[in-house]
Design an enzyme around this catalytic site. Structure first.
Site, mmCIF file in Angstrom:
data_model
loop_
_atom_site.group_PDB
_atom_site.id
_atom_site.type_symbol
_atom_site.label_atom_id
_atom_site.label_comp_id
_atom_site.label_asym_id
_atom_site.label_seq_id
_atom_site.Cartn_x
_atom_site.Cartn_y
_atom_site.Cartn_z
ATOM 1 N N MET A 1 8.687 -12.132 -13.486
ATOM 2 C CA MET A 1 9.499 -12.888 -14.470
ATOM 3 C C MET A 1 9.404 -12.270 -16.019
ATOM 4 O O MET A 1 8.294 -12.559 -16.513
ATOM 5 C CB MET A 1 9.001 -14.331 -14.203
ATOM 6 C CG MET A 1 9.771 -15.273 -15.410
ATOM 7 S SD MET A 1 9.208 -17.008 -15.062
ATOM 8 C CE MET A 1 7.928 -17.244 -14.206
ATOM 9 N N PRO A 2 10.540 -11.870 -16.340
ATOM 10 C CA PRO A 2 10.509 -11.639 -17.883
ATOM 11 C C PRO A 2 10.005 -12.531 -18.594
ATOM 12 O O PRO A 2 11.010 -13.617 -18.741
ATOM 13 C CB PRO A 2 11.597 -10.780 -18.072
ATOM 14 C CG PRO A 2 12.112 -10.224 -16.808
ATOM 15 C CD PRO A 2 11.610 -11.572 -15.839
ATOM 16 N N PHE A 3 9.440 -12.220 -19.874
ATOM 17 C CA PHE A 3 9.101 -13.451 -20.567
ATOM 18 C C PHE A 3 9.275 -12.870 -22.143
ATOM 19 O O PHE A 3 8.302 -11.928 -22.285
ATOM 20 C CB PHE A 3 7.785 -14.027 -20.608
ATOM 21 C CG PHE A 3 7.167 -15.316 -21.278
ATOM 22 C CD1 PHE A 3 7.818 -16.791 -21.207
ATOM 23 C CD2 PHE A 3 6.463 -14.978 -22.530
ATOM 24 C CE1 PHE A 3 7.457 -17.633 -22.238
ATOM 25 C CE2 PHE A 3 6.209 -16.037 -23.477
ATOM 26 C CZ PHE A 3 6.643 -17.263 -22.971
ATOM 27 N N ARG A 40 12.765 -15.740 -19.297
ATOM 28 C CA ARG A 40 12.293 -17.034 -20.062
ATOM 29 C C ARG A 40 12.298 -16.309 -21.579
ATOM 30 O O ARG A 40 11.732 -15.394 -21.740
ATOM 31 C CB ARG A 40 10.815 -17.596 -19.698
ATOM 32 C CG ARG A 40 10.658 -18.042 -18.319
ATOM 33 C CD ARG A 40 11.720 -19.332 -17.952
ATOM 34 N NE ARG A 40 11.612 -19.799 -16.737
ATOM 35 C CZ ARG A 40 12.280 -19.423 -15.704
ATOM 36 N NH1 ARG A 40 13.236 -18.589 -15.917
ATOM 37 N NH2 ARG A 40 12.139 -20.015 -14.525
#
Length: 63
Positions: A1-3, A40
């Site tokens: 999940m890229p944040f 996100r």
């Protein structure tokens, strides 16, 4: 999940922050291939008196 965590001096409008979230999210999708639903973005607004530029607060600099 890229944040992505983004620090900005306080004072941007809701529309400006929305645009940042949209564009950063799209860039992460393009760069990583992750689905948009997994991206996100967190914007942390910093008070002007707590942001230093060249040894002086952003508030003192009139930013």
């Amino acid at each position: 999940m890229p944040f992505a965590q983004i620090y900005m001096i306080e004072g941007r409008t809701e529309a400006q922050k929305k645009a940042v979230i949209e564009k950063v999210s799209q860039a992460l999708v393009e760069a990583t291939g992750a689905p948009m639903a997994n991206v996100r973005v967190w914007i942390q607004e910093v008070p002007k008196e707590n942001w230093g530029i060249a040894g002086v607060s952003a508030k003192e600099l009139g930013r």
